[in-house]
Design a protein around this motif. Structure first.
Motif, PDB file in Angstrom:
ATOM      1  N   TRP A 584       0.846  -1.189   0.000  1.00 25.70           N
ATOM      2  CA  TRP A 584       0.000   0.000   0.000  1.00 25.70           C
ATOM      3  C   TRP A 584       0.887   1.246   0.000  1.00 25.70           C
ATOM      4  O   TRP A 584       2.113   1.150   0.093  1.00 25.70           O
ATOM      5  N   GLY A 585       0.253   2.397  -0.060  1.00 21.27           N
ATOM      6  CA  GLY A 585       0.989   3.637  -0.202  1.00 21.27           C
ATOM      7  C   GLY A 585       1.673   4.124   1.051  1.00 21.27           C
ATOM      8  O   GLY A 585       2.144   5.272   1.100  1.00 21.27           O
ATOM      9  N   ALA A 586       1.736   3.318   2.082  1.00 21.15           N
ATOM     10  CA  ALA A 586       2.438   3.662   3.318  1.00 21.15           C
ATOM     11  C   ALA A 586       2.849   2.367   4.002  1.00 21.15           C
ATOM     12  O   ALA A 586       2.327   1.297   3.700  1.00 21.15           O
ATOM     13  N   GLU A 587       3.796   2.473   4.936  1.00 23.11           N
ATOM     14  CA  GLU A 587       4.208   1.281   5.679  1.00 23.11           C
ATOM     15  C   GLU A 587       3.184   1.015   6.776  1.00 23.11           C
ATOM     16  O   GLU A 587       2.910   1.870   7.618  1.00 23.11           O
ATOM     17  N   VAL A 588       2.623  -0.182   6.736  1.00 25.34           N
ATOM     18  CA  VAL A 588       1.589  -0.563   7.687  1.00 25.34           C
ATOM     19  C   VAL A 588       1.906  -1.965   8.197  1.00 25.34           C
ATOM     20  O   VAL A 588       2.701  -2.697   7.617  1.00 25.34           O
ATOM     21  N   ARG A 589       1.248  -2.328   9.292  1.00 26.45           N
ATOM     22  CA  ARG A 589       1.426  -3.677   9.823  1.00 26.45           C
ATOM     23  C   ARG A 589       0.527  -4.634   9.050  1.00 26.45           C
ATOM     24  O   ARG A 589      -0.662  -4.389   8.870  1.00 26.45           O
ATOM     25  N   GLU A 590       1.128  -5.722   8.584  1.00 24.85           N
ATOM     26  CA  GLU A 590       0.388  -6.664   7.753  1.00 24.85           C
ATOM     27  C   GLU A 590      -0.553  -7.525   8.593  1.00 24.85           C
ATOM     28  O   GLU A 590      -0.170  -8.035   9.638  1.00 24.85           O
ATOM     29  N   HIS A 591      -1.755  -7.703   8.074  1.00 24.32           N
ATOM     30  CA  HIS A 591      -2.705  -8.590   8.735  1.00 24.32           C
ATOM     31  C   HIS A 591      -2.369 -10.048   8.443  1.00 24.32           C
ATOM     32  O   HIS A 591      -2.475 -10.902   9.329  1.00 24.32           O
ATOM     33  N   GLU A 592      -1.966 -10.355   7.210  1.00 20.49           N
ATOM     34  CA  GLU A 592      -1.554 -11.708   6.811  1.00 20.49           C
ATOM     35  C   GLU A 592      -0.203 -11.611   6.110  1.00 20.49           C
ATOM     36  O   GLU A 592      -0.147 -11.460   4.886  1.00 20.49           O
ATOM     37  N   PRO A 593       0.891 -11.708   6.842  1.00 18.41           N
ATOM     38  CA  PRO A 593       2.219 -11.554   6.225  1.00 18.41           C
ATOM     39  C   PRO A 593       2.504 -12.567   5.114  1.00 18.41           C
ATOM     40  O   PRO A 593       3.307 -12.283   4.220  1.00 18.41           O
ATOM     41  N   LEU A 594       1.855 -13.736   5.170  1.00 13.94           N
ATOM     42  CA  LEU A 594       2.098 -14.771   4.160  1.00 13.94           C
ATOM     43  C   LEU A 594       0.921 -14.874   3.184  1.00 13.94           C
ATOM     44  O   LEU A 594       0.630 -15.955   2.670  1.00 13.94           O
ATOM     45  N   HIS A 595       0.286 -13.761   2.898  1.00  8.10           N
ATOM     46  CA  HIS A 595      -0.913 -13.767   2.071  1.00  8.10           C
ATOM     47  C   HIS A 595      -0.652 -14.419   0.708  1.00  8.10           C
ATOM     48  O   HIS A 595       0.416 -14.253   0.124  1.00  8.10           O
ATOM     49  N   ARG A 596      -1.668 -15.143   0.215  1.00  9.12           N
ATOM     50  CA  ARG A 596      -1.541 -15.942  -1.009  1.00  9.12           C
ATOM     51  C   ARG A 596      -1.416 -15.106  -2.269  1.00  9.12           C
ATOM     52  O   ARG A 596      -0.852 -15.552  -3.267  1.00  9.12           O
ATOM     53  N   HIS A 597      -1.971 -13.890  -2.265  1.00 12.95           N
ATOM     54  CA  HIS A 597      -1.892 -13.033  -3.454  1.00 12.95           C
ATOM     55  C   HIS A 597      -0.541 -12.335  -3.516  1.00 12.95           C
ATOM     56  O   HIS A 597       0.008 -11.926  -2.492  1.00 12.95           O
ATOM     57  N   LEU A 598      -0.039 -12.177  -4.743  1.00 12.42           N
ATOM     58  CA  LEU A 598       1.246 -11.513  -4.974  1.00 12.42           C
ATOM     59  C   LEU A 598       1.046 -10.243  -5.791  1.00 12.42           C
ATOM     60  O   LEU A 598       1.955  -9.806  -6.520  1.00 12.42           O
ATOM     61  N   SER A 599      -0.103  -9.616  -5.648  1.00 14.98           N
ATOM     62  CA  SER A 599      -0.476  -8.483  -6.485  1.00 14.98           C
ATOM     63  C   SER A 599       0.507  -7.321  -6.453  1.00 14.98           C
ATOM     64  O   SER A 599       0.686  -6.655  -7.480  1.00 14.98           O
ATOM     65  N   PRO A 600       1.158  -7.015  -5.324  1.00 10.77           N
ATOM     66  CA  PRO A 600       2.062  -5.870  -5.333  1.00 10.77           C
ATOM     67  C   PRO A 600       3.219  -5.987  -6.309  1.00 10.77           C
ATOM     68  O   PRO A 600       3.813  -4.981  -6.695  1.00 10.77           O
TER      69      PRO A 600
END
Length: 807
Positions: A584-600
């Motif tokens: 996202w457009g800022a550094e934030v704490r991830e809710h799911e660090p191992l999320h299945r999507h690689l969209s970024p």
């Protein structure tokens, strides 16, 4: 059969995910073997109606959605009130898209027969299933294939001795047998509305026109007709046939539906055609097939399939031959053979589930036995539908790719009204779900989580698949006539969707990163409030590609100035303090660090905007992002990670991920695994990739990732053995497409190229720069010629006579 690749199963299937898939793009069949059960699908048999998307849009607008409500959403986001924005966005959610449904079951039971091991032999190259059955009177050979030219499922039985067969045709939907002399026929009614499986409170799960008059006068109807030719005696009854004392029997099954007519010509007379006329279409196909010799039908079918998928993979020293699925593939010790099978099987499934004239392959291709399948077996266009077709341009399969182009044209037709009425924007828009009717609204019924329902980039992402089709063929007429209008419409929407921030840069709002959330200020998962990196990557790449299209087509388009201005002001991708691409457009704490999507990191693959040469910092940040996301999770996520690692030049990592994805799944395949990746999938007994449940995208994505390990052409060079893993020291691939419109044949041994040639099957001379290791050369290939790539530099810098190459 000595020069074909064959897969075997020792026993008949006892359940659906053990059965063998057959398909011709429209008719899908899961063949169980043994007692001869075929579970049947037709790619046009979906719940719903053609006017469903338009009626749903009217309802959403009536509930208060539209440009004024969008302005309120953006105002709430500007004020930092994310929860208020989420609440307002629920008004934009329409019902769910519709479901892909099973159609019928055919049983072809040879009386008293027992299977002879191996019970089933699938010839991948000929797309034909072979069985030998033992009866008290002798052996019977059963051969099954789904023919695109004949538009029929064909089952041939032959023996030197007389045999008896019982045939039965039934449907899990509402339907009844139709009495046709010497044939089996069903009239089938299809639901006009279906609720997805996860909507457990919706009862009944399906509504038929007889039950609900709110769905207009659309007659949702399909027909199944089976014709036979035999030298035996035929005794028929409604829904059943008995053939006695036969030595040969040819069965042709065809299907037809009102939706088939609508898909082919939405402006035609599909509304007024009678049920009898639709049934007659199926009957004519079946009758025409059984009037021909089985050998001719098979030869026609094999020739058609070889034209549809001409690429060939032989990773390692083995390809042709007979390989046991259980012993050699699922539990074998040869990673090169498994990679070969994964590539070939994926190509087989794609050509079986997607052919010109039929709808695109859905979440399960064209194979589904469930009345309420997982995620409606629909088009999920935030990754899955795109992945289904990543390999098609690389495999030089335009006939296989055509249904996706047709689907996007349907989406653009319905998505224009959605863009205008919902957002006050030009062009067309699609969100994260669709169906055969061209659904483009957000789904969720006002209850769907914004993390997946509120995503406006579905159409934008699909246009990148279309651009790939152009780049791999160089077909300017295809670009001009069909792809360009779709690119332009998606661009118009993006230009109107972007908003200017306080810093003067353009961003998207609202924005989500598909299916993911970060931890908000209140400690809860938060999908909104910050522009997602994938939005910026998809829009930026679209703008750049449209400018290239304007140049390639020599267009004078007023949109060009708008695009250039927006591209200059588009917010760039960001890198965090830990060196990773920011989601996202800022550094934030991830809710799911191992999320299945690689969209970024979509800019790394399947796009080509992140490369070590052009964007070294972003390239390193993308690799760090992948490192943090970890290894596999489920079939489609594995396939994407394989392709991403290959694009990054990490062949050994990519091969390791592929090996994970190709391990057998020994769990309960009927139980739906959690989407957080805590339970990994693998391959089912019939080699379908599973989450669980089964989704076809993993299978169809594997060939794309495997090709990326062998050749890449996205940087302006055809890079041979671009990410070759150590586990594949030798191999040979034929007919792989590369950007610039050329086809590549490549052989390697000991990790080094031993032979390579480029073929030009296009309409004009093509030039490509070829890279082998750290050496690069331009190569011009005239129309109709094949040019060998020199493996050593010419000594005099002159063009070599044998290679037409200049160093």
């Amino acid at each position: 059969m000595s020069d074909t690749l064959r897969l075997t199963w020792d026993a008949p299937a006892s359940r659906w995910d053990e059965a063998t898939p057959l398909g011709n793009g429209r008719i899908g069949a899961m063949a169980y073997g043994g007692s001869g059960l075929y579970r049947l699908n037709d790619s046009t048999v979906w719940s719903g109606t053609p006017d469903g998307p338009a009626r749903a849009l009217d309802d959403v607008i009536a509930r208060g959605a539209g440009p004024e409500r969008l302005a309120e959403v953006r105002a709430a986001l500007d004020e930092g009130d994310v929860r208020r924005a989420e609440e307002l966005l629920m008004a934009f959610e329409g019902p769910y898209s519709q479901e892909f449904l099973p159609l019928a079951d055919l049983r072809v039971d040879v009386v008293g027969a027992e299977p002879v091991a191996p019970a089933r032999v699938l010839d991948i190259d000929e797309a034909c299933l072979l069985e030998t059955l033992s009866t008290p009177y002798g052996r019977v050979r059963r051969r099954s294939w789904a023919s695109t030219p004949a538009q029929a499922l064909l089952v041939e039985l032959t023996s030197d001795d007389p045999f008896d067969v019982d045939l039965e045709l039934s449907t899990p939907l509402r339907g009844h047998a139709v009495g046709l002399p010497g044939a089996l026929a069903l009239d089938v009614r299809i639901p006009v509305d279906g609720a997805p499986l996860h909507e457990v409170s919706v009862e009944p799960g399906h509504r038929y026109a007889d039950d609900d008059t709110d769905h207009g006068a659309y007659d949702a109807y399909a027909a199944v007709v089976t014709a036979i030719d035999s030298d035996g005696e035929i005794d028929d009854a409604p829904g059943r046939l008995a053939v006695r004392g036969a030595r040969r029997l040819l069965i042709a099954l065809s299907t037809s539906s009102r939706a088939e007519s609508w898909w082919a010509d939405a402006g035609g007379d599909w509304r007024t055609a009678s049920r009898e006329a639709i049934r007659d279409r199926a009957q004519k196909r079946a009758d025409a097939a059984v009037r021909r010799a089985a050998a001719d039908l098979l030869a026609e079918h094999v020739a058609d399939r070889r034209r549809a998928t001409r690429a060939r993979f032989a990773i390692g020293s083995r390809r042709e031959g007979t390989w046991s699925v259980d012993r050699d593939v699922l539990r074998g010790d040869d990673p090169a053979l498994r990679a070969t099978v994964a590539a070939e099987y994926g190509m087989y499934l794609l050509a079986s589930s997607s052919r010109a004239g039929s709808p695109a392959a859905n979440l399960q291709g064209i194979w589904n036995a469930e009345l309420r399948p997982a995620w409606s077996s629909n088009y999920t266009i935030n990754i899955n539908t795109e992945m289904n077709y990543w390999a098609a341009p690389v495999l030089h399969a335009p006939d296989v790719f055509e249904p996706l182009l047709a689907l996007v044209e349907h989406l653009a037709a319905t998505g224009g009204d959605v863009a205008r009425r919902l957002y006050g924007a030009r062009g067309w828009v699609a969100h994260h779900n669709s169906d055969v009717w061209g659904w483009t609204l957000p789904v969720g019924n006002g209850r769907g989580a914004a993390s997946w329902a509120i995503w406006m980039m579905g159409g934008v992402w699909l246009t990148h698949n279309l651009w790939d089709a152009y780049e791999f063929t160089g077909d300017r007429e295809l670009l001009r006539a069909r792809i360009w209008p779709l690119l332009r419409g998606a661009t118009e929407f993006c230009l109107d969707w972007l908003v200017e921030g306080d810093d003067g840069l353009l961003r998207t709002a609202p924005s989500t990163s598909p299916e993911n959330s970060y931890v908000g200020h209140d400690g809860a998962p938060t999908p909104l409030g910050l522009t997602a990196a994938s939005d910026l990557a998809l829009i930026g790449a679209l703008f750049s590609r449209v400018l290239r299209a304007i140049d390639d087509l020599d267009l004078d388009d007023a949109l060009e100035a708008e695009i250039r201005d927006a591209l200059d002001r588009l917010a760039p991708l960001s890198v965090g303090t830990d060196g990773r691409v920011l989601e996202w457009g800022a550094e934030v704490r991830e809710h799911e660090p191992l999320h299945r999507h690689l969209s970024p990191v979509v800019g790394l693959y399947p796009l080509d905007d992140i490369t070590p040469e052009a964007t070294p910092e972003l390239f390193d940040a993308a690799v760090r992002f992948l490192d943090a996301r970890g290894p596999g999770a489920m079939g489609w996520s594995w396939a994407w990670k394989v392709a991403l690692r290959a694009r990054a030049g990490q062949g050994d990592v990519a091969a390791s991920l592929l090996e994970e994805a190709l391990t057998p799944f020994d769990g309960d395949s009927s139980r739906h695994g959690p989407v957080d990746g805590s339970e990994w999938g693998g391959l089912l007994p019939n080699l379908f990739s599973t989450h669980p449940p089964f989704q076809i995208d993993g299978n169809l994505g594997f060939p794309a990732g495997i090709v990326e390990m062998l050749v890449q052409s996205h940087t302006g060079e055809v890079h041979l053995l671009s990410a070759l893993p150590a586990a594949w020291p030798d191999g040979d691939v034929q007919g792989i497409a590369v950007r610039s419109g050329l086809l590549l044949d490549l052989t390697w041994s000991g990790g080094r190229v031993t032979a390579a040639a480029l073929r030009n099957a296009g309409a004009e001379d093509r030039t490509a720069r070829v890279r082998i290791g750290d050496r690069s050369m331009p190569l011009t290939v005239p129309v109709g010629e094949t040019i060998a790539v020199p493996l050593a530099p010419a000594t005099d810098m002159e063009r070599t006579e044998d290679a037409h190459a200049r160093w």
